[in-house]
Design a protein around this motif. Structure first.
Motif, PDB file in Angstrom:
ATOM      1  N   SER A  20       0.827  -1.201   0.000  1.00  0.00           N
ATOM      2  CA  SER A  20       0.000   0.000   0.000  1.00  0.00           C
ATOM      3  C   SER A  20       0.862   1.252   0.000  1.00  0.00           C
ATOM      4  N   LEU A  21       2.020   1.200   0.672  1.00  0.00           N
ATOM      5  CA  LEU A  21       2.915   2.347   0.686  1.00  0.00           C
ATOM      6  C   LEU A  21       3.478   2.608  -0.702  1.00  0.00           C
ATOM      7  N   TYR A  24       0.922   4.191  -2.900  1.00  0.00           N
ATOM      8  CA  TYR A  24       0.708   5.601  -2.584  1.00  0.00           C
ATOM      9  C   TYR A  24       1.846   6.464  -3.112  1.00  0.00           C
ATOM     10  N   ASN A  76      -0.319   3.675   5.760  1.00  0.00           N
ATOM     11  CA  ASN A  76      -0.136   2.548   4.841  1.00  0.00           C
ATOM     12  C   ASN A  76       1.000   1.622   5.251  1.00  0.00           C
ATOM     13  N   ALA A 116      -5.489   5.611   0.801  1.00  0.00           N
ATOM     14  CA  ALA A 116      -5.216   4.931   2.069  1.00  0.00           C
ATOM     15  C   ALA A 116      -5.763   3.509   2.053  1.00  0.00           C
ATOM     16  N   SER A 117      -5.013   2.593   2.586  1.00  0.00           N
ATOM     17  CA  SER A 117      -5.491   1.219   2.750  1.00  0.00           C
ATOM     18  C   SER A 117      -6.350   1.135   4.004  1.00  0.00           C
TER      19      SER A 117
END
Length: 261
Positions: A20-21, A24, A76, A116-117
């Protein structure tokens, strides 16, 4: 500006294996208004992985999220079961006495929805951090738990810095990180003054171990030496690209890291 195609990217991301990071940083970081060097997340990802190895659990919190540029990256890094808390005055700008940012709750929520997760694990508190009561802190700890990543980027006055650092000191878990923004920013001398007063006139339970990318990082006292050594090793592994130096700050060894631009 966030476009309609970003919404498609979010849906498509569910089918990908990247973190997720990473998603992003590739797709949202440049589109979210704010002030942050994205390279700090390389280091935070490294320390976050160390925390997981050491079975250090806890969510994230940021005081002063603006539109979420740094907060989303922090969140994240969390995993299932970890909660995140965003604290900001947002549109109540009469409380923003030093004019450090001008947040928008609506824009923050939009950015969260796009990048955002696990959005259901994010809580928002619209409040001046100086108005946080002992009951507020106890409720946070009871309802959310301790945090392993805590960012201080709200009011940049000496008073706000001291107050927010003490809040973080209360809520960070053992082995957690407290991240203070703009410590050496000449436009916001109150941040440096606040930290100096804390360490010269008091004995905080947190110790600095890294300064870089406009942020000063602390951890709980018992983890300082371990995190300092891990940070020095990490930075040395990147020494062909970036500058670093071991310095002394308030009696502690600290890694000074200057990421490439």
């Amino acid at each position: 500006m966030i476009e309609e195609k970003d919404k498609e990217n979010v849906l498509e991301h569910d089918l990908k294996s990247e973190s997720s990071l990473d998603f992003y940083l590739k797709n949202g970081f440049q589109k979210v208004e704010g002030w942050c060097n994205y390279r700090i997340f390389y280091f935070l990802k490294y320390i976050s992985d160390v925390q997981k190895t050491l079975l250090i659990n806890g969510g994230t919190c940021e005081i002063g999220v603006h539109h979420g540029k740094f907060f989303i990256g922090l969140h994240n890094l969390t995993t299932e079961g970890e909660l995140s808390l965003a604290i900001d005055v947002f549109e109540d700008q009469h409380l923003n006495i030093d004019r450090s940012g001008k947040g928008s709750l609506e824009q923050f929520k939009t950015n969260i929805s796009l990048f955002a997760s696990r959005q259901e694990s994010i809580q928002i508190m619209k409040k001046d951090s100086l108005a946080l009561s002992i009951k507020d802190l106890l409720d946070m700890e009871s309802n959310i738990g301790k945090f392993r990543l805590f960012s201080i980027d709200g009011g940049h006055t000496q008073q706000h810095t001291i107050n927010d650092f003490k809040v973080a000191e209360q809520l960070v878990c053992n082995g957690g990180l407290v991240i203070v923004d703009d410590y050496l920013n000449q436009n916001w001398p109150g941040v440096g003054e606040g930290i100096a007063r804390l360490f010269l006139l008091d004995s905080p339970r947190l110790a600095p171990f890294m300064i870089g990318a406009s942020k000063l990082l602390f951890t709980t006292f018992s983890f300082h030496q371990e995190y300092f050594k891990l940070t020095a090793d990490w930075v040395k592994s990147r020494s062909n690209q970036e500058s670093f130096k071991i310095v002394s700050m308030y009696g502690y060894n600290v890694v000074s890291w200057i990421p490439t631009k």
